[in-house]
Each structure stands twice: as structure tokens, then as C-alpha cells.
Design a protein around this motif. Structure first.
Motif, mmCIF file in Angstrom:
data_model
loop_
_atom_site.group_PDB
_atom_site.id
_atom_site.type_symbol
_atom_site.label_atom_id
_atom_site.label_comp_id
_atom_site.label_asym_id
_atom_site.label_seq_id
_atom_site.Cartn_x
_atom_site.Cartn_y
_atom_site.Cartn_z
ATOM 1 N N ALA A 161 45.521 52.394 35.552
ATOM 2 C CA ALA A 161 45.892 53.748 35.748
ATOM 3 C C ALA A 161 44.639 54.593 35.967
ATOM 4 C CB ALA A 161 46.737 54.111 34.680
ATOM 5 N N VAL A 162 44.516 54.725 37.269
ATOM 6 C CA VAL A 162 43.397 55.833 37.425
ATOM 7 C C VAL A 162 43.938 57.138 37.768
ATOM 8 C CG1 VAL A 162 41.438 56.407 39.067
ATOM 9 C CG2 VAL A 162 41.942 54.068 38.425
ATOM 10 N N HIS A 163 43.785 58.289 36.835
ATOM 11 C CA HIS A 163 44.297 59.636 36.750
ATOM 12 C C HIS A 163 43.374 60.622 37.556
ATOM 13 C CE1 HIS A 163 47.214 58.465 33.488
ATOM 14 N NE2 HIS A 163 46.083 57.867 33.072
ATOM 15 N N ASP A 164 44.252 61.609 37.847
ATOM 16 C CA ASP A 164 43.146 62.635 38.214
ATOM 17 C C ASP A 164 42.416 63.268 37.333
ATOM 18 O OD1 ASP A 164 44.123 62.697 41.021
ATOM 19 O OD2 ASP A 164 45.868 63.892 40.400
ATOM 20 N N ALA A 165 41.267 63.803 37.594
ATOM 21 C CA ALA A 165 40.647 64.595 36.319
ATOM 22 C C ALA A 165 41.284 65.824 35.860
ATOM 23 C CB ALA A 165 39.322 65.358 37.014
ATOM 24 N N LEU A 166 41.238 66.172 34.491
ATOM 25 C CA LEU A 166 41.887 67.322 33.897
ATOM 26 C C LEU A 166 41.545 68.427 34.893
ATOM 27 C CD1 LEU A 166 41.018 66.747 30.063
ATOM 28 C CD2 LEU A 166 42.837 65.975 31.362
ATOM 29 N N TRP A 167 42.459 69.385 34.578
ATOM 30 C CA TRP A 167 42.287 70.576 35.198
ATOM 31 C C TRP A 167 40.754 71.349 35.263
ATOM 32 C CZ3 TRP A 167 45.495 71.763 39.368
ATOM 33 C CH2 TRP A 167 45.463 73.083 39.894
ATOM 34 N N PRO A 168 40.206 71.454 36.408
ATOM 35 C CA PRO A 168 38.551 71.920 36.060
ATOM 36 C C PRO A 168 38.618 73.258 35.704
ATOM 37 C CG PRO A 168 39.390 71.875 38.589
ATOM 38 C CD PRO A 168 40.495 71.362 37.660
ATOM 39 N N VAL A 169 38.816 73.582 34.564
ATOM 40 C CA VAL A 169 38.600 75.019 33.736
ATOM 41 C C VAL A 169 37.911 75.001 32.626
ATOM 42 C CG1 VAL A 169 40.820 76.050 34.998
ATOM 43 C CG2 VAL A 169 40.718 74.937 32.665
ATOM 44 N N ALA A 170 37.236 75.906 32.150
ATOM 45 C CA ALA A 170 36.482 75.888 30.943
ATOM 46 C C ALA A 170 37.132 75.428 29.854
ATOM 47 C CB ALA A 170 35.902 77.068 30.709
ATOM 48 N N HIS A 171 38.506 75.706 29.642
ATOM 49 C CA HIS A 171 39.090 75.142 28.380
ATOM 50 C C HIS A 171 39.424 73.784 28.474
ATOM 51 C CE1 HIS A 171 40.336 79.611 29.097
ATOM 52 N NE2 HIS A 171 40.774 79.394 27.812
ATOM 53 N N LEU A 172 38.947 73.096 29.418
ATOM 54 C CA LEU A 172 39.270 71.636 29.522
ATOM 55 C C LEU A 172 38.048 70.934 30.086
ATOM 56 C CD1 LEU A 172 43.077 71.357 30.894
ATOM 57 C CD2 LEU A 172 42.297 71.039 28.564
ATOM 58 N N ALA A 173 36.884 71.590 29.763
ATOM 59 C CA ALA A 173 35.602 70.887 29.966
ATOM 60 C C ALA A 173 35.605 69.412 29.620
ATOM 61 C CB ALA A 173 34.566 71.736 29.590
ATOM 62 N N ASP A 174 35.217 68.534 30.418
ATOM 63 C CA ASP A 174 35.195 67.025 30.212
ATOM 64 C C ASP A 174 34.033 66.580 30.882
ATOM 65 O OD1 ASP A 174 36.068 64.544 29.355
ATOM 66 O OD2 ASP A 174 37.158 64.280 31.227
ATOM 67 N N GLU A 175 33.236 65.432 29.758
ATOM 68 C CA GLU A 175 32.220 65.013 30.285
ATOM 69 C C GLU A 175 32.376 63.401 30.263
ATOM 70 O OE1 GLU A 175 29.018 66.627 31.039
ATOM 71 O OE2 GLU A 175 30.464 68.189 31.298
ATOM 72 N N GLY A 176 33.269 63.028 30.089
ATOM 73 C CA GLY A 176 33.864 61.519 30.291
ATOM 74 C C GLY A 176 33.195 60.711 29.110
ATOM 75 N N ALA A 177 32.926 59.353 29.216
ATOM 76 C CA ALA A 177 32.531 58.508 28.233
ATOM 77 C C ALA A 177 31.305 58.815 27.619
ATOM 78 C CB ALA A 177 32.488 57.165 28.889
ATOM 79 N N ALA A 178 30.438 59.675 27.871
ATOM 80 C CA ALA A 178 29.287 59.851 27.087
ATOM 81 C C ALA A 178 29.477 60.621 25.778
ATOM 82 C CB ALA A 178 28.425 60.921 27.961
ATOM 83 N N ASN A 179 30.811 61.148 25.635
ATOM 84 C CA ASN A 179 31.215 61.554 24.307
ATOM 85 C C ASN A 179 32.382 60.775 23.938
ATOM 86 O OD1 ASN A 179 29.454 63.560 24.316
ATOM 87 N ND2 ASN A 179 30.876 64.946 25.746
ATOM 88 N N HIS A 180 32.389 59.352 24.071
ATOM 89 C CA HIS A 180 33.477 58.591 23.406
ATOM 90 C C HIS A 180 32.823 57.157 23.042
ATOM 91 C CE1 HIS A 180 36.593 55.174 24.659
ATOM 92 N NE2 HIS A 180 36.988 55.836 23.637
ATOM 93 N N VAL A 181 33.248 56.862 21.974
ATOM 94 C CA VAL A 181 32.790 55.433 21.221
ATOM 95 C C VAL A 181 34.034 54.653 21.112
ATOM 96 C CG1 VAL A 181 31.594 54.108 19.761
ATOM 97 C CG2 VAL A 181 30.629 56.205 20.900
ATOM 98 N N ARG A 182 34.208 53.282 21.221
ATOM 99 C CA ARG A 182 35.293 52.549 20.880
ATOM 100 C C ARG A 182 34.760 51.679 19.920
ATOM 101 N NH1 ARG A 182 38.011 47.675 22.205
ATOM 102 N NH2 ARG A 182 40.403 47.891 21.766
ATOM 103 N N LEU A 183 35.405 51.631 18.660
ATOM 104 C CA LEU A 183 35.186 50.619 17.556
ATOM 105 C C LEU A 183 36.297 49.656 17.480
ATOM 106 C CD1 LEU A 183 33.385 52.953 15.060
ATOM 107 C CD2 LEU A 183 32.268 51.442 16.821
ATOM 108 N N CYS A 184 36.090 48.271 17.395
ATOM 109 C CA CYS A 184 37.136 47.176 17.088
ATOM 110 C C CYS A 184 36.384 46.233 16.280
ATOM 111 C CB CYS A 184 37.553 47.057 18.590
ATOM 112 S SG CYS A 184 36.355 46.201 19.681
ATOM 113 N N ALA A 185 37.525 45.161 16.065
ATOM 114 C CA ALA A 185 37.167 43.826 15.482
ATOM 115 C C ALA A 185 36.666 43.001 16.604
ATOM 116 C CB ALA A 185 38.128 43.389 14.656
ATOM 117 N N GLY A 186 37.456 43.067 17.594
ATOM 118 C CA GLY A 186 37.271 42.202 18.684
ATOM 119 C C GLY A 186 37.572 42.977 20.068
ATOM 120 N N HIS A 187 36.931 42.713 21.141
ATOM 121 C CA HIS A 187 37.209 43.807 22.218
ATOM 122 C C HIS A 187 38.610 43.621 22.631
ATOM 123 C CE1 HIS A 187 33.235 44.799 23.035
ATOM 124 N NE2 HIS A 187 32.873 43.490 23.355
ATOM 125 N N GLY A 188 39.507 42.535 22.520
ATOM 126 C CA GLY A 188 40.470 42.321 22.690
ATOM 127 C C GLY A 188 41.680 42.897 21.783
#
Length: 444
Positions: A161-188
Motif C-alpha cells: 500500500a503506497v499512500h499519498d504523503a500527509l497533507w503538506p502543512v506545518a502541523h503534519l511535517a513528516d521526515e520519513g524513516a529518518a525518525n523511525h526505528v523498528r525493533l523485533c525478535a526476528g524480521h518476520g
């Protein structure tokens, strides 16, 4: 347990790679502003880094550069005539907009999107939200083309599912995976999705540099993706003030391990506790580096944490892939060596040369978007965009034909650069099997 791997999709560095100093708070970009760049060396360094990952046994994909100069953007500002005339007039009358239209910043694919793997999403698909990158003009031009690139690489809507970007306003400023980390026991297996924000959209911000990610944007992405195990944490105000424009400058994670600087989070103890609570079936490991061992200024200049932390086939401990700047910084190098010798979760450190990117403030982690894929999802990707020995060789030859060896910021006004860039991208469209009309200039 579902079997899955963590693939990497790197941004291919574009022909207009330059040092224009367009990003406030990015100290390296500001320091090198106005100097001449080497686009050919830049793209070859990026390709070699991709090949290193592929040679280590990880799936590696290529994301195409965006069309630059962005002539449609400049036409939208009222500049008319031939494309060359549009570029010339904009540089004379509105040089800030011209510089933004020429930026090769889409190379930093960590800002391309936020990704939620199928193991964590409500509908069992892999979800992508392209970042609107609202804080900086030159980056705010990217998200529509980024979406087309992601749709080309992940074409099956039943699995992706490839979404549109969030509405491009200051309230929803989004920088992507540079601010996201996923932790898990195994990738699956189901994981913890750590979403780091810099400011609340409805509160005043008085820091010396922008806090680029809003809490509201992170919340919206978690809702949109149906992301389980979501933990929101505030980025340290001190870190932002010191030049940590994205959290991945001071934090990286893989599997059950979060490796970060002591100033990564506003509330470190609370962040650790929230991750432990959200973790399902595993105990997170926190590897924290103190300010005494590595001052924030050294962490930023060496980009120790903007490294790639990866799990390699057949190895029980993680590998940290650092820029050569980490090796060249005595304190950062000492920290890296202690990690390996401590018998902890990180067992090996390797170094890659991405100096052209580093001089604009982007290390190995900035250049890649991580995507966890099951075997069936991996098989459903566009095979022409997966890096192989043959594709690496063809892309290196392609870059040699089209990319300049030297590019000063003033050279961006050269109308010949329009034809050079378009010629390169036209040929690349066929190499990566992107289909007709992928770029705006191919539709006119």
C-alpha cells in the motif's frame, strides 16, 4: 514464525549533486556550502555502498533520482519561455527557488517514506507513506515523484500500500524513516515501531534550528498504517539545538537492539520503558553511548549513529556499517572498537566511503530506506530495480557517460545541465524498467 528479510532501497545520486547549503540545522551542509562537488564520484560511491550490502547477502534495490532541475515547479511560479529560459530567468530573479529546483536531495532515501511491514500492519500489507518534507523548500518538492518510484518498485497493490504523503502543512511535517526505528525478535515477527518527533504542532518552538517532525505526523502515520507496537518518543531538544536534524543522526536499531547517544531522546528512561512494554516476545537491548565517551559534536561530525546496523546471513551478532569519517574520528572509532570487543549485540564494524554525501550531511543510513519483506513480498518487487553485479556495472558505465566530474553551485544555472540530466534519466528509465512517462519531461 514467518520468514522475512530486511531489504534496502538506496537513492541513486542525481546529476545535479551539489553543495548549496539549503538545509538549516544540517551543520555539514552549511559548512560546505558553495564548494564544488563531484557528481560522478558521488553516484559511484553510492553504487559501491549498495554493492557492499548486496555482496554481504542483503537484498538491495535502487531508487531513481528525481528530475532536476524541476522545471515544472519553476513554471508554476510564473516563469515562462523555453526550459532553458525558465532556468536562466529564475536564477536571475529568484535564485533561492532556482537552487531548490536543482537540489539532488532525493538521494537520501531515509527521508523517502515511513514503512510498516506486513507483520505489523492491520491489513497484512507493507505500507509506505512518502514524507512530505514540509520543513525545507527543496525537499518539499519530492513526495509525488517518490510515490511513483515506490509504486514502480512495489507494484502489487495486494501486497503493498503506497499512500499519498500527509497533507503538506506545518502541523503534519513528516521526515520519513529518518525518525523511525523498528525493533523485533526476528524480521518476520511483530515488532515495536519507534516513531520519534521533535515538536508538538500546537505548541511554540523556540529552538535555534527547526524541529522537523511533528508528533501529529507520527500519530497520523501510525493510524494510517494500522501499525501495531507503536511507541512515540520526543527527540531531545538539546540534540536538535546541537545539529541533530533527524533522529537517525544519534540513533539506529536493528532486530532487538537500539544503539543511541545519551542525548537522542528528551526522556531516555521513559522511552526505554515504553519500548519494553510494547515489545512482544523479546527483551530489547539498549546500547547507550554517554556524552563523556562521545560528545554530541563528535557524534554528529563522525556520524557513528548514522551508520547501517544490519543482520547478516549466518552471523549471530549485528554488523555496523559506518562512514570512513567514523574511523577518522578518534573518539568515535574508540567507541566502535569497544562495541566489537564487549561481546554485546554488535560484533563487527565495517567502513564505506560516502564522502560526497557526508559533505552534505548524509551518511550511509541517510542513503537507504529499509523495507522488511517476506519471501512472497520480495518476489513481488520489480526485479529490474534490484542491484546485481550486472546492474551495478551498467549503472557505473551510465554514470560515467552522463555525470560531470565537477559541479560548482554556479554551474547549476548552465542550461546544458537540463539536457544532460534528462538524457541520463531517459536512459535510466529503460535500465530500471520504470515504464513510459515516469518523469515529467517524458510526458511532454
Amino acid at each position: 514464525m514467518t520468514s522475512a528479510v530486511e531489504a534496502n532501497a538506496d537513492g541513486l545520486i542525481g546529476p545535479t549533486h551539489s553543495y548549496a547549503g539549503l538545509s538549516p540545522g544540517n551543520l555539514a551542509a552549511s559548512l560546505n556550502a558553495g564548494q564544488a562537488s563531484n557528481p560522478r564520484a558521488a553516484v559511484l560511491q553510492g553504487l559501491d555502498k549498495m554493492k557492499r550490502l548486496a555482496d554481504l547477502g542483503l537484498p538491495q534495490f535502487v531508487l531513481p533520482p528525481h528530475e532536476r532541475p524541476d522545471i515544472p515547479f519553476l513554471r508554476g511560479l510564473g516563469f515562462g519561455g523555453s526550459d532553458a529560459a525558465v532556468l536562466e530567468r529564475t536564477w536571475k530573479e529568484a535564485p533561492t527557488f532556482a537552487a531548490a529546483a536543482c537540489s539532488a536531495s532525493p538521494m537520501w532515501a531515509a527521508n523517502a517514506a515511513t514503512v510498516t511491514p506486513s507483520a505489523d500492519s492491520a491489513d497484512g500489507r507493507v505500507h509506505f507513506t512518502p514524507a512530505n518534507l514540509h520543513t525545507n523548500l527543496h525537499r518539499s518538492l519530492e513526495h509525488a515523484q517518490t510515490k511513483r518510484a515506490l509504486e514502480a518498485l512495489f507494484p502489487d497493490p495486494g501486497r503493498f500500500a503506497v499512500h499519498d504523503a500527509l497533507w503538506p502543512v506545518a502541523h503534519l511535517a513528516d521526515e520519513g524513516a529518518a525518525n523511525h526505528v523498528r525493533l523485533c525478535a526476528g524480521h518476520g515477527e511483530p515488532g515495536v515501531n519507534l516513531l520519534v518527533w521533535g515538536r508538538d504542532a500546537f505548541e511554540a518552538w523556540d529552538g535555534p534550528w527547526p524541529a522537523r517532525q511533528t508528533r501529529q505526523a507520527s500519530e497520523a502515520i501510525a493510524r494510517r498504517h494500522g501499525a501495531s507496537g507503536a511507541v512515540l518518543a520526543q527527540q531531545s531538544r538539546a540534540a536538535i539545538a546541537g545539529g541533530t536534524f533527524h533522529n537517525d543522526v544519534v540513533c539506529v536499531g536493528a532486530l532487538d537492539t537500539l544503539f543511541h547517544h545519551a542525548l537522542a531522546f528528551e526522556d531516555t528512561a521513559g522511552t526505554h520503558a515504553a519500548i519494553r512494554t510494547a515489545a512482544n516476545g523479546f527483551e530489547p537491548i539498549f546500547v547507550e553511548v554517554s556524552e563523556a565517551d562521545l560528545p554530541l559534536a563528535d557524534a554528529i561530525s563522525s556520524y557513528l549513529f548514522n551508520s547501517m546496523l544490519v543482520s547478516l546471513p549466518g552471523e549471530s551478532r549485528l554488523t555496523l556499517i559506518c562512514p570512513t569519517e567514523t574511523r577518522d574520528n578518534a573518539r568515535a572509532h574508540a567507541v566502535a572498537q569497544r562495541l566489537v570487543g564487549s561481546n554485546g549485540p554488535i560484533g563487527r564494524v565495517e567502513y564505506v566511503d560516502v564522502r560526497q554525501s557526508m559533505r552534505n550531511g548524509g551518511g550511509p543510513a541517510c542513503l537507504r530506506l529499509r523495507v522488511v519483506l517476506t519471501g512472497d513480498e520480495l518476489a513481488a518487487t520489480n526485479p529490474a530495480m534490484r542491484l546485481t553485479e550486472d546492474l551495478h556495472a551498467r549503472l557505473a558505465a551510465w554514470a560515467g557517460r552522463w555525470y560531470r566530474e565537477t559541479l560548482a553551485p554556479a554551474d547549476l544555472a548552465d542550461p546544458a545541465l537540463i539536457d544532460e540530466s534528462r538524457g541520463a534519466l531517459d536512459e535510466l528509465t529503460a535500465l530500471l524498467e520504470l515504464g513510459g512517462g515516469f518523469y515529467p519531461f517524458q510526458r511532454t
